[in-house]
Design a protein around this motif. Structure first.
Motif, PDB file in Angstrom:
ATOM      1  N   GLN A 102       4.452  42.183   2.065  1.00 24.34           N
ATOM      2  CA  GLN A 102       3.928  41.537   3.267  1.00 24.34           C
ATOM      3  C   GLN A 102       2.770  40.592   2.917  1.00 24.34           C
ATOM      4  O   GLN A 102       1.863  40.958   2.177  1.00 24.34           O
ATOM      5  CB  GLN A 102       3.424  42.597   4.261  1.00 24.34           C
ATOM      6  CG  GLN A 102       4.501  43.547   4.758  1.00 24.34           C
ATOM      7  CD  GLN A 102       5.584  42.826   5.551  1.00 24.34           C
ATOM      8  OE1 GLN A 102       5.284  41.920   6.337  1.00 24.34           O
ATOM      9  NE2 GLN A 102       6.824  43.236   5.354  1.00 24.34           N
ATOM     10  N   VAL A 103       2.849  39.376   3.451  1.00 30.55           N
ATOM     11  CA  VAL A 103       1.800  38.371   3.274  1.00 30.55           C
ATOM     12  C   VAL A 103       1.313  37.963   4.660  1.00 30.55           C
ATOM     13  O   VAL A 103       2.116  37.638   5.534  1.00 30.55           O
ATOM     14  CB  VAL A 103       2.316  37.135   2.512  1.00 30.55           C
ATOM     15  CG1 VAL A 103       1.184  36.125   2.304  1.00 30.55           C
ATOM     16  CG2 VAL A 103       2.934  37.533   1.177  1.00 30.55           C
ATOM     17  N   ALA A 104      -0.001  37.987   4.868  1.00 31.71           N
ATOM     18  CA  ALA A 104      -0.574  37.619   6.165  1.00 31.71           C
ATOM     19  C   ALA A 104      -1.558  36.471   5.983  1.00 31.71           C
ATOM     20  O   ALA A 104      -2.183  36.334   4.927  1.00 31.71           O
ATOM     21  CB  ALA A 104      -1.284  38.813   6.800  1.00 31.71           C
ATOM     22  N   ALA A 105      -1.693  35.667   7.027  1.00 34.97           N
ATOM     23  CA  ALA A 105      -2.644  34.550   7.019  1.00 34.97           C
ATOM     24  C   ALA A 105      -3.619  34.701   8.172  1.00 34.97           C
ATOM     25  O   ALA A 105      -3.209  34.990   9.303  1.00 34.97           O
ATOM     26  CB  ALA A 105      -1.900  33.220   7.126  1.00 34.97           C
ATOM     27  N   VAL A 106      -4.908  34.523   7.902  1.00 36.06           N
ATOM     28  CA  VAL A 106      -5.921  34.559   8.953  1.00 36.06           C
ATOM     29  C   VAL A 106      -6.759  33.285   8.831  1.00 36.06           C
ATOM     30  O   VAL A 106      -7.201  32.912   7.742  1.00 36.06           O
ATOM     31  CB  VAL A 106      -6.816  35.814   8.866  1.00 36.06           C
ATOM     32  CG1 VAL A 106      -5.983  37.067   9.102  1.00 36.06           C
ATOM     33  CG2 VAL A 106      -7.532  35.923   7.539  1.00 36.06           C
ATOM     34  N   TYR A 107      -6.968  32.608   9.947  1.00 37.17           N
ATOM     35  CA  TYR A 107      -7.645  31.313   9.936  1.00 37.17           C
ATOM     36  C   TYR A 107      -8.184  31.031  11.332  1.00 37.17           C
ATOM     37  O   TYR A 107      -7.749  31.620  12.337  1.00 37.17           O
ATOM     38  CB  TYR A 107      -6.668  30.211   9.523  1.00 37.17           C
ATOM     39  CG  TYR A 107      -5.356  30.263  10.261  1.00 37.17           C
ATOM     40  CD1 TYR A 107      -5.181  29.594  11.470  1.00 37.17           C
ATOM     41  CD2 TYR A 107      -4.286  31.012   9.769  1.00 37.17           C
ATOM     42  CE1 TYR A 107      -3.990  29.669  12.168  1.00 37.17           C
ATOM     43  CE2 TYR A 107      -3.089  31.093  10.456  1.00 37.17           C
ATOM     44  CZ  TYR A 107      -2.942  30.414  11.650  1.00 37.17           C
ATOM     45  OH  TYR A 107      -1.752  30.500  12.333  1.00 37.17           O
ATOM     46  N   VAL A 127      -4.073  35.748   2.893  1.00 31.58           N
ATOM     47  CA  VAL A 127      -4.459  34.354   2.701  1.00 31.58           C
ATOM     48  C   VAL A 127      -5.369  33.982   3.864  1.00 31.58           C
ATOM     49  O   VAL A 127      -5.004  34.167   5.024  1.00 31.58           O
ATOM     50  CB  VAL A 127      -3.235  33.425   2.660  1.00 31.58           C
ATOM     51  CG1 VAL A 127      -3.648  32.003   2.281  1.00 31.58           C
ATOM     52  CG2 VAL A 127      -2.187  33.949   1.688  1.00 31.58           C
ATOM     53  N   ALA A 128      -6.568  33.461   3.567  1.00 37.32           N
ATOM     54  CA  ALA A 128      -7.562  33.307   4.626  1.00 37.32           C
ATOM     55  C   ALA A 128      -8.450  32.100   4.397  1.00 37.32           C
ATOM     56  O   ALA A 128      -8.641  31.649   3.262  1.00 37.32           O
ATOM     57  CB  ALA A 128      -8.433  34.566   4.713  1.00 37.32           C
ATOM     58  N   THR A 129      -9.000  31.594   5.494  1.00 35.94           N
ATOM     59  CA  THR A 129     -10.104  30.643   5.401  1.00 35.94           C
ATOM     60  C   THR A 129     -11.397  31.455   5.355  1.00 35.94           C
ATOM     61  O   THR A 129     -11.481  32.540   5.958  1.00 35.94           O
ATOM     62  CB  THR A 129     -10.119  29.692   6.604  1.00 35.94           C
ATOM     63  OG1 THR A 129     -10.143  30.446   7.827  1.00 35.94           O
ATOM     64  CG2 THR A 129      -8.896  28.791   6.606  1.00 35.94           C
ATOM     65  N   PRO A 130     -12.416  30.989   4.662  1.00 33.15           N
ATOM     66  CA  PRO A 130     -13.641  31.795   4.491  1.00 33.15           C
ATOM     67  C   PRO A 130     -14.315  32.169   5.806  1.00 33.15           C
ATOM     68  O   PRO A 130     -14.779  33.306   5.973  1.00 33.15           O
ATOM     69  CB  PRO A 130     -14.537  30.884   3.635  1.00 33.15           C
ATOM     70  CG  PRO A 130     -13.598  29.985   2.917  1.00 33.15           C
ATOM     71  CD  PRO A 130     -12.463  29.749   3.863  1.00 33.15           C
ATOM     72  N   GLY A 131     -14.387  31.233   6.750  1.00 31.94           N
ATOM     73  CA  GLY A 131     -15.070  31.516   8.011  1.00 31.94           C
ATOM     74  C   GLY A 131     -14.413  32.620   8.807  1.00 31.94           C
ATOM     75  O   GLY A 131     -15.079  33.535   9.309  1.00 31.94           O
ATOM     76  N   ARG A 132     -13.080  32.580   8.933  1.00 29.48           N
ATOM     77  CA  ARG A 132     -12.374  33.612   9.703  1.00 29.48           C
ATOM     78  C   ARG A 132     -12.418  34.961   9.004  1.00 29.48           C
ATOM     79  O   ARG A 132     -12.597  36.001   9.648  1.00 29.48           O
ATOM     80  CB  ARG A 132     -10.933  33.157   9.955  1.00 29.48           C
ATOM     81  CG  ARG A 132     -10.043  34.181  10.677  1.00 29.48           C
ATOM     82  CD  ARG A 132     -10.657  34.750  11.959  1.00 29.48           C
ATOM     83  NE  ARG A 132     -10.953  33.774  12.958  1.00 29.48           N
ATOM     84  CZ  ARG A 132     -10.130  33.434  13.948  1.00 29.48           C
ATOM     85  NH1 ARG A 132      -8.947  33.993  14.040  1.00 29.48           N
ATOM     86  NH2 ARG A 132     -10.529  32.550  14.853  1.00 29.48           N
ATOM     87  N   GLU A 165     -22.135  30.264   2.156  1.00 29.06           N
ATOM     88  CA  GLU A 165     -22.635  31.542   2.654  1.00 29.06           C
ATOM     89  C   GLU A 165     -21.489  32.496   2.975  1.00 29.06           C
ATOM     90  O   GLU A 165     -21.580  33.711   2.726  1.00 29.06           O
ATOM     91  CB  GLU A 165     -23.503  31.317   3.892  1.00 29.06           C
ATOM     92  CG  GLU A 165     -24.790  30.551   3.619  1.00 29.06           C
ATOM     93  CD  GLU A 165     -25.632  31.212   2.539  1.00 29.06           C
ATOM     94  OE1 GLU A 165     -25.742  32.466   2.562  1.00 29.06           O
ATOM     95  OE2 GLU A 165     -26.168  30.513   1.664  1.00 29.06           O
ATOM     96  N   ASP A 166     -20.394  31.979   3.542  1.00 24.45           N
ATOM     97  CA  ASP A 166     -19.229  32.826   3.824  1.00 24.45           C
ATOM     98  C   ASP A 166     -18.643  33.373   2.529  1.00 24.45           C
ATOM     99  O   ASP A 166     -18.253  34.544   2.456  1.00 24.45           O
ATOM    100  CB  ASP A 166     -18.164  32.028   4.586  1.00 24.45           C
ATOM    101  CG  ASP A 166     -18.627  31.599   5.957  1.00 24.45           C
ATOM    102  OD1 ASP A 166     -19.072  32.466   6.720  1.00 24.45           O
ATOM    103  OD2 ASP A 166     -18.541  30.405   6.264  1.00 24.45           O
ATOM    104  N   LEU A 167     -18.569  32.528   1.503  1.00 25.09           N
ATOM    105  CA  LEU A 167     -18.016  32.975   0.223  1.00 25.09           C
ATOM    106  C   LEU A 167     -18.875  34.070  -0.395  1.00 25.09           C
ATOM    107  O   LEU A 167     -18.350  35.055  -0.934  1.00 25.09           O
ATOM    108  CB  LEU A 167     -17.911  31.787  -0.743  1.00 25.09           C
ATOM    109  CG  LEU A 167     -16.835  30.742  -0.414  1.00 25.09           C
ATOM    110  CD1 LEU A 167     -16.953  29.555  -1.352  1.00 25.09           C
ATOM    111  CD2 LEU A 167     -15.443  31.346  -0.508  1.00 25.09           C
ATOM    112  N   LYS A 168     -20.182  33.921  -0.312  1.00 30.79           N
ATOM    113  CA  LYS A 168     -21.068  34.947  -0.859  1.00 30.79           C
ATOM    114  C   LYS A 168     -20.892  36.271  -0.126  1.00 30.79           C
ATOM    115  O   LYS A 168     -20.884  37.348  -0.739  1.00 30.79           O
ATOM    116  CB  LYS A 168     -22.516  34.483  -0.776  1.00 30.79           C
ATOM    117  CG  LYS A 168     -22.851  33.341  -1.728  1.00 30.79           C
ATOM    118  CD  LYS A 168     -24.304  32.904  -1.575  1.00 30.79           C
ATOM    119  CE  LYS A 168     -24.654  31.782  -2.554  1.00 30.79           C
ATOM    120  NZ  LYS A 168     -26.050  31.324  -2.396  1.00 30.79           N
ATOM    121  N   ALA A 169     -20.724  36.217   1.203  1.00 29.04           N
ATOM    122  CA  ALA A 169     -20.524  37.437   1.987  1.00 29.04           C
ATOM    123  C   ALA A 169     -19.198  38.106   1.628  1.00 29.04           C
ATOM    124  O   ALA A 169     -19.101  39.335   1.541  1.00 29.04           O
ATOM    125  CB  ALA A 169     -20.570  37.107   3.480  1.00 29.04           C
TER     126      ALA A 169
END
Length: 549
Positions: A102-107, A127-132, A165-169
């Motif tokens: 299973q592959v999921a995307a969140v954005y 698979v995600a964008t950093p903010g979401r 900042e999102d990446l660091k979190a």
């Protein structure tokens, strides 16, 4: 070069990529896949956009998933929702025959509750964008404690968009021993600092020179005055009858303005920028992928995630603010081994930026004249005639009406018939370009050193040396030839401009000058070199329509 069968991939994945016509790995895939299959080392891979990086990290990532564990085992971070959806779709295609994976995307821009439910059902790859993803972590709706690998795809773009900042979190929420894979086209200072902080002892793989552009892309530059920028864009588009390309603008407002203007002028164009809703963005991207629109006007960020292998042209309406921006723009064309053209529109004041891009990317810009009206009309007519000749079924479709048509036109000569047919077909184009002005700009003389004027004389106070024309201005009347090997002219080239009544004027410029006009205008294949002879005659100032009897 080895094929995918020799890379020790499993049979289900080989079957899936075989259906996608994957046969021979790209250089980045050949370098990355064996290393990731063999060990858990961190990695930094630098390669130009469009070289197959998704498969390079995606195939080994899928091979290491434990299907019986319904937890997130791998995280792929992407800068935009478009790229997020593209990567998710690619991974699903690669895993088509891996049952249960299973592959999921969140954005951002989509339902948060729906994405939370998808995570609760159990996904192996996220698979995600950093903010979401950061938002989901704050809500404790995502658990990355079992993740064994995290991939930063297009890492330079993520930092450029303000996701540091999102990446660091996110990095703080994953196990310290997790494998970190960083894929990028460039390595700006901000990214190097992030690598030093979070990616310990990485293997470094660079395909080509660091930050270099693709070798399959030809770079063109057009020099115009600011007030003529849009009209020059129209000329460039009109001179490419089958153009299918991206037009990059700096701001959302400019993107929408250029798109609206092109649409009003009859072009199949649309805009893609951050002010559009997700539904609107999906509609535009689908229409462009299906070629329902031929010109997509976009900002740098909005175009991330477009994966169209046969995109022939990229046009920068303005140069980007940063060098990395041009690298990503030009990388949208010339993909999958195909040839592409990346063009930029600049003003004379921006000329100094071109040598800097050339040195940084190791590319050469060919200075191209903005086509004049006669050239545009000739190119369009020639393309239409060629399409007509190639239409083998055309005679059959019109056959039931031919008897009446011939009878109605029997009083017309062949020349009159052809002239009126083409005049009717291209009435709007011919009228638009009937009195079209020259849009090419003149490039001012570089400042004279040590206060000396021409011929060693000091200029009068308050006076500036008169500008001289760019080499490529009206190229049909310019010839570049070696200067006589005298003491005064040694190491120079002479541009002989033929003017009215056969008068000649000589302009000397230093050999190997860094100005775009000297550096690129005298060499390289010119546009439409393969056009019919009569079209080339028009471009060179001839009549083009005169027939030998």
């Amino acid at each position: 070069m080895a094929d995918f069968v020799q890379l020790a991939l499993s049979e289900p994945i080989l079957k899936a990529i075989g259906e996608l016509d994957f046969v021979t790995p790209t250089p980045v895939q050949s370098a990355v896949i064996p290393v990731l299959l063999e060990g858990q080392r961190n990695m930094i891979a630098l390669a130009q956009t469009g070289t197959g990086k998704t498969a390079a990290f995606g195939l080994p990532l899928l091979e290491r998933i434990h299907l019986h564990r319904k937890v997130v085992q791998a995280v792929v971070l992407c800068p935009t929702r478009e790229l997020c959806l593209q990567v998710c779709g690619d991974l699903k295609s690669f895993a088509k025959y891996v049952r249960g994976l299973q592959v999921a995307a969140v954005y951002g821009g989509a339902s948060l509750s729906g994405q939370m439910r998808a995570l609760q059902m159990g996904s192996h790859v996220l698979v995600a964008t950093p903010g979401r993803l950061h938002d989901l972590l704050r809500r404790q709706a995502a658990d990355l404690s079992e993740a064994a690998c995290v991939v930063l795809d297009e890492a330079d773009e993520m930092l450029g968009m303000g996701f540091e900042e999102d990446l660091k979190a996110i990095m703080a929420a994953i196990p310290t021993q997790v494998q970190k894979l960083l894929f990028s086209a460039t390595m700006p200072k901000s990214l190097a600092a992030l690598v030093q902080a979070f990616v310990k002892d990485p293997i470094e793989i660079a395909i080509g020179e660091r930050g270099a552009g693709a070798e399959t892309v030809e770079h063109h530059v057009y020099v115009v005055e600011e007030r003529n920028r849009y009209q020059a864009l129209r000329r460039i588009v009109d001179a490419e009858p089958d153009i299918y390309g991206l037009i990059f603008c700096r701001t959302r407002q400019e993107t929408q303005d250029v798109s609206d203007a092109l649409t009003r002028d009859g072009y199949r164009a649309d805009a893609l920028h951050g002010d559009l809703s997700q539904v609107q963005r999906d509609r535009v991207m689908q229409a462009f992928a299906n070629r329902q629109i031929r010109l997509l006007v976009a900002t740098n960020v909005a175009a991330r995630g477009l994966d169209i292998s046969d995109l022939g042209h990229v046009i920068s309406f303005r140069l980007p603010d940063a060098l990395e921006g041009y690298t990503h723009r030009s990388g949208r064309t010339g993909r999958a081994g195909r040839r592409g053209i990346s063009s930029v529109l600049i003003t004379p004041r921006e000329r100094s930026k071109i040598p800097f891009i050339e040195r940084s990317l190791g590319c050469k810009f060919l200075v191209q004249p903005v086509p004049d009206g006669r050239t545009v009309c000739a190119v369009r007519i020639a393309a239409w005639l060629e399409h007509m000749r190639a239409d083998a079924e055309g005679e059959q479709r019109i056959a039931p009406f031919m008897h009446g048509i011939l009878a109605q036109l029997e009083s017309m000569s062949r020349d009159a018939l052809v002239a009126r047919l083409l005049s009717a077909q291209f009435a709007d184009l011919l009228e638009h370009y009937r009195s079209a002005p020259d849009l090419n700009a003149y490039m001012p003389e570089a400042p004279v050193r040590a206060g000396a004027g021409r011929g060693g004389r000091k200029p009068r106070p308050g006076k500036r040396a008169a500008p001289r024309p760019m080499l490529v201005h009206k190229p049909k009347r310019s010839i570049v030839e070696p200067a006589p090997a005298t003491t005064a002219s040694k190491g120079k080239v002479r541009m002989v401009r033929k003017g009215k009544k056969g008068k000649r004027g000589d302009v000397d410029a230093p050999a190997g000058s860094k100005r775009p006009s000297q550096k690129a205008g005298a060499a390289g294949k010119r546009k439409h070199d393969d056009a019919p002879a009569w079209v080339r005659d028009v471009m060179q100032g001839g009549k083009g329509s005169k027939r030998k009897r």
